[in-house]
Structures are given as structure tokens and as C-alpha cells.
Design an enzyme around this catalytic site. Structure first.
Site, PDB file in Angstrom:
ATOM      1  N   GLY A  13       8.352  -8.344  -3.936  1.00  0.00           N
ATOM      2  CA  GLY A  13       9.420  -7.740  -4.718  1.00  0.00           C
ATOM      3  C   GLY A  13      10.739  -8.446  -4.480  1.00  0.00           C
ATOM      4  O   GLY A  13      11.136  -8.647  -3.330  1.00  0.00           O
ATOM      5  N   ILE A 137      13.955  -5.301   0.564  1.00  0.00           N
ATOM      6  CA  ILE A 137      14.875  -4.170   0.517  1.00  0.00           C
ATOM      7  C   ILE A 137      14.377  -3.034   1.400  1.00  0.00           C
ATOM      8  O   ILE A 137      15.146  -2.147   1.768  1.00  0.00           O
ATOM      9  CB  ILE A 137      15.090  -3.661  -0.929  1.00  0.00           C
ATOM     10  CG1 ILE A 137      13.804  -3.088  -1.519  1.00  0.00           C
ATOM     11  CG2 ILE A 137      15.665  -4.758  -1.810  1.00  0.00           C
ATOM     12  CD1 ILE A 137      14.003  -2.334  -2.811  1.00  0.00           C
ATOM     13  N   ASP A 138      13.089  -3.048   1.751  1.00  0.00           N
ATOM     14  CA  ASP A 138      12.530  -1.969   2.572  1.00  0.00           C
ATOM     15  C   ASP A 138      12.995  -2.041   4.022  1.00  0.00           C
ATOM     16  O   ASP A 138      12.852  -1.068   4.764  1.00  0.00           O
ATOM     17  CB  ASP A 138      10.998  -2.020   2.535  1.00  0.00           C
ATOM     18  CG  ASP A 138      10.424  -1.605   1.196  1.00  0.00           C
ATOM     19  OD1 ASP A 138      11.128  -0.917   0.435  1.00  0.00           O
ATOM     20  OD2 ASP A 138       9.276  -1.975   0.901  1.00  0.00           O
ATOM     21  N   MET A 183      12.900   3.947  -3.120  1.00  0.00           N
ATOM     22  CA  MET A 183      11.752   3.123  -2.763  1.00  0.00           C
ATOM     23  C   MET A 183      11.500   3.210  -1.264  1.00  0.00           C
ATOM     24  O   MET A 183      12.380   3.552  -0.484  1.00  0.00           O
ATOM     25  CB  MET A 183      11.996   1.676  -3.180  1.00  0.00           C
ATOM     26  CG  MET A 183      11.796   1.419  -4.667  1.00  0.00           C
ATOM     27  SD  MET A 183      12.034  -0.327  -5.068  1.00  0.00           S
ATOM     28  CE  MET A 183      11.252  -0.408  -6.672  1.00  0.00           C
ATOM     29  N   GLY A 184      10.291   2.852  -0.891  1.00  0.00           N
ATOM     30  CA  GLY A 184       9.898   2.901   0.515  1.00  0.00           C
ATOM     31  C   GLY A 184       8.464   3.375   0.622  1.00  0.00           C
ATOM     32  O   GLY A 184       8.208   4.571   0.670  1.00  0.00           O
ATOM     33  N   LEU A 297      15.696  -0.732 -10.192  1.00  0.00           N
ATOM     34  CA  LEU A 297      17.153  -0.894 -10.172  1.00  0.00           C
ATOM     35  C   LEU A 297      17.649  -1.100  -8.742  1.00  0.00           C
ATOM     36  O   LEU A 297      18.659  -1.757  -8.506  1.00  0.00           O
ATOM     37  CB  LEU A 297      17.832   0.334 -10.781  1.00  0.00           C
ATOM     38  CG  LEU A 297      17.735   0.512 -12.295  1.00  0.00           C
ATOM     39  CD1 LEU A 297      18.348   1.849 -12.701  1.00  0.00           C
ATOM     40  CD2 LEU A 297      18.447  -0.634 -13.005  1.00  0.00           C
TER      41      LEU A 297
END
Length: 414
Positions: A13, A137-138, A183-184, A297
């Protein structure tokens, strides 16, 4: 280390700053005399299988500057898990283009791919340095203080919570509960970031639930009711990968369980935890509930954290120096040097300690009841989001004494 081409790819991602890392690689490679051509993989490791490479060496400075500030993966990404029979093809393509430095920008699975390709090259006697470049981003890669990409996504979550929380407060004569789904898949780093914009104890978010703790629906509903009694509205943030005590995704319902190429359970195929909880709040508590799923997003928002972008470029450049220096089977890591002022540098860790590993949100940073994160988390994450968040304000209330009498209109829906 033999002189030759440098090849870089992007996987998994994307993040708002993954291209800053790519540009950091290209710029540093141009300064290294041992690097010949600078090549890019189209769609990550799939580009190696298809021998789809692009020449990055001819990019002019203005183009690189714009690419560095562009979200998504400029080279294209993938989520391909290499089969054993495909590794030979990878090495064949690398040999054909005299690739002596291979850099893969990615997360847990990309580090595993990097480690395996490096091992194959060593067994075959092909001299090549392989360096993993972190991004996600996680924020779930171990052995690094944080991951490039997280600070920008955390900033998005903090700002989204501020705005949506104020919206809910303004509409609290009609809307009771708002749920934001972050997210996660297995970790709660992003959901936790929602507290970074909270200005007062009674401000949004009122409840934060992360996958590191089993989710208990009865306790959650009880807390929602309690907060609603106290404040008249409730703002909740939940991670998409929230699981119950049995390890089942909350809100998965009767959907068939599916996994991606790396064996990770897919949560995006379900209706989602926020959708499920909004329905349960309405049914069990009789409260009006809305939910938001910002989805991608969170990783494609263009207003990246300045700190995040600078650090993303820094790890890209460090990866080139490590590879040219002959170091292989290693990943670049961010090291926090000081808190006040915040300063961060780079180091290296063996890929074997990172591949296929996940770093959860520390238990000490989660409230005892599992429905909020602590100030210690905020101290850790706040420097990563870059510029200070906007300082919003409410009106100074000067209530006017009631003069009229008579029957009040009922609340709509009541």
C-alpha cells in the site's frame, strides 16, 4: 562490491511520502560514482518478473521535486508473493541488467522478499547488495522508531477527528454517535493517532478501540451510553481490524473469510466494523449513529507531514549509501535521537529481524479498559505529524435568560 546498476521498486500500500523516498534514492544514487544506471521496477517485484524497468537517471530536477510531493506510488506497486519457481527469473533479469544494488521500498512482506532475493544471489555467487527501505502507514515494522508514511496518515486521522468531532457536537440535537473507521489490519497505531488533536478531556474522540485488545461489544455499548449521558454525543474511533475474544473480525458477519497472497485476512471485503457498530448502537441503545470509512484517503492525502516527507527522503538516501558501501540483507531504520527538540537519525537492522514481523501498539500505551490510548502515546506520536495542528475555537457562550413560556417542540425523531 562490483560497480553496476541500481534498481529500486515500490511495494504494498502506498503512503503520502513513498515518492519522497524514491526521489531520495534517485538523488543520492546520482552522487555515487559506483552506481551506473538508476532503474525503477514497474509495479514492484512484478516488474522484475515481466522485465518492465524504467530509466530513472534522466529525470530533471523540477520533475523530481514534483514527484517527491506526489502521493501514491510513482512506479506502481503490487502485492505479489514470489513463488519458489519465480526466484530464478528474478535473478535472471537482475543479471541481464547488471543490477548490483537492489532497493525495495515496502513493509513487512517486502522485507521478506528482499531477504529471500538476497539469499538467492548469495547462493548463486552473484555479487549484489539488497537493502530494505521502510514504508507503511500502519507503523507496524519492528526495529525502527517509526515508519515513513505514518506521520502523514496520523496527521490525517487527527485532523479528520477534529473536524468530524466538531460536526457531531454541532449536530448533537439530532446525531448522537459518530464512528470513524481507521486502517489497521492487526495494529492500532492509526486509530490511536485520532487523539492527537484533542484539546480537552471531553473533546473527540471519546472512545478509541484498537486490535491489540479483544473487543467486547457489551462493554463498548455500555461506555457509549455512559459518554452520551455525560456529553450528549459520542465520537468513536475504531481500527478496521478489531477482533473479538475468538479472534474473529468484528462486523465480518457471514462473509467468507479470504486472504491475500501473503496469507493476511482481508477486512475490506466485509461491511466493516464501523457499519456493524453503528447498527448495534441504534438497535441496542436507540441512539442515532453515523459512520465514516475514509479508506485509502488515509494513505493518499496530499497534505503530508513535513517531518514525514523529510525523513522519507532521508531513508531513501541512506539506503543507497548502505548498498554502495557493500552492506546487504539490511533495512534502514529511523532512530529517535532526542525528544525536545525532536531529532531523528538513521541506522540499520538485519532484514531477518524485520521480515514478516509486526510491532503492536505497546500495551502500556492502551488504557486499562481498552477503549482509549494514553498520554505516553501522544508524546511519542505528536512530533511525527509535522506542523502544529490548527487551533480551532468555539464561541464564548453568554446564555440569554429564558423569557418565554410554553410547550417546547419535541426533538426530531423523539
Amino acid at each position: 562490491m562490483a560497480k553496476g546498476a541500481l534498481l529500486v521498486g515500490q511495494s504494498g500500500g502506498p503512503t503520502p511520502v513513498i515518492n519522497a523516498t524514491l526521489v531520495g534514492v534517485v538523488r543520492e544514487a546520482a552522487r555515487q560514482g559506483d552506481v551506473g544506471r538508476v532503474l525503477g521496477l514497474r509495479h514492484g517485484i512484478e516488474g522484475a518478473l515481466a522485465e518492465e524497468l524504467v530509466d530513472l537517471g534522466g529525470q530533471d530536477a523540477p520533475t523530481l521535486a514534483r514527484v517527491a510531493a506526489t502521493p501514491a506510488a510513482a512506479l506502481g506497486s503490487c502485492r505479489h508473493k514470489l513463488l519458489e519457481e519465480e526466484y530464478g527469473r528474478i535473478l535472471e533479469v537482475l543479471r541481464a541488467h547488471d543490477v548490483r544494488y537492489l532497493l525495495l521500498i515496502g513493509g513487512n512482506d517486502s522485507m521478506d522478499t528482499s531477504l529471500r532475493v538476497a539469499g538467492l544471489a548469495k547462493r548463486e555467487g552473484y555479487e549484489m547488495a539488497v537493502v530494505g527501505v521502510p514504508k507503511t502507514i500502519d507503523n507496524d515494522l519492528p526495529e525502527t522508531d517509526h515508519c515513513p508514511g505514518y506521520g502523514s496518515a496520523a496527521r490525517f486521522l487527527a485532523l479528520s477527528t477534529i473536524g468530524a468531532g466538531l460536526d457531531l457536537k454541532a449536530m448533537s440535537t439530532f446525531d448522537d454517535v459518530s464512528i470513524l473507521e481507521a486502517m489497521g489490519r492487526h495494529t492500532g497505531w492509526l486509530a490511536a493517532a485520532s487523539i492527537l488533536g484533542r484539546r480537552a478531556p471531553n473533546g473527540a474522540p471519546h472512545i478509541v478501540c484498537v486490535p491489540e485488545r479483544p473487543f467486547d461489544e457489551a462493554s463498548f455499548l455500555e461506555r457509549v451510553l455512559e459518554v452520551h449521558r455525560d456529553h450528549g454525543h459520542v465520537f468513536c474511533v475504531v481500527a478496521e481490524g478489531l477482533c473479538d475474544a475468538r479472534g474473529e473480525f468484528v462486523g465480518a458477519g457471514s462473509h467468507e473469510a479470504r486472504t491475500d497472497a501473503f496469507g493476511h485476512r482481508l477486512v475490506t471485503l466485509t461491511a466493516g466494523v464501523a457499519h456493524h457498530l453503528a447498527g448495534r448502537i441504534a438497535d441496542a441503545l436507540g441512539l442515532q449513529a453515523r459512520y465514516s470509512r475514509p479508506g485509502t484517503l488515509q494513505r493518499s492525502w496530499m497534505e503530508a507531514s513535513r517531518t514525514d516527507r523529510e525523513e522519507a527522503a532521508m531513508v531513501g538516501a541512506a539506503a543507497v549509501r548502505a548498498a554502495v558501501g557493500g552492506r546487504s540483507e539490511t533495512m534502514i531504520a529511523l532512530e529517535r535521537l532526542s525528544e525536545a527538540p525532536y531529532r531523528c537519525g538513521v541506522g540499520e537492522v538485519p532484514l531477518s529481524r524485520v521480515a514478516n514481523q509486526e510491532r503492536p501498539l505497546p500495551d502500556a500505551w492502551i488504557a486499562e479498559d481498552g477503549m482509549m490510548v494514553t498520554d505516553a502515546f501522544a508524546d511519542y506520536a505528536m512530533p511525527l505529524i509535522g506542523d502544529p495542528l490548527p487551533d480551532y475555537a468555539g464561541l464564548l457562550e453568554s446564555p440569554v435568560a429564558k423569557m418565554a413560556t410554553g410547550r417546547q417542540l419535541p426533538r426530531e425523531g423523539g
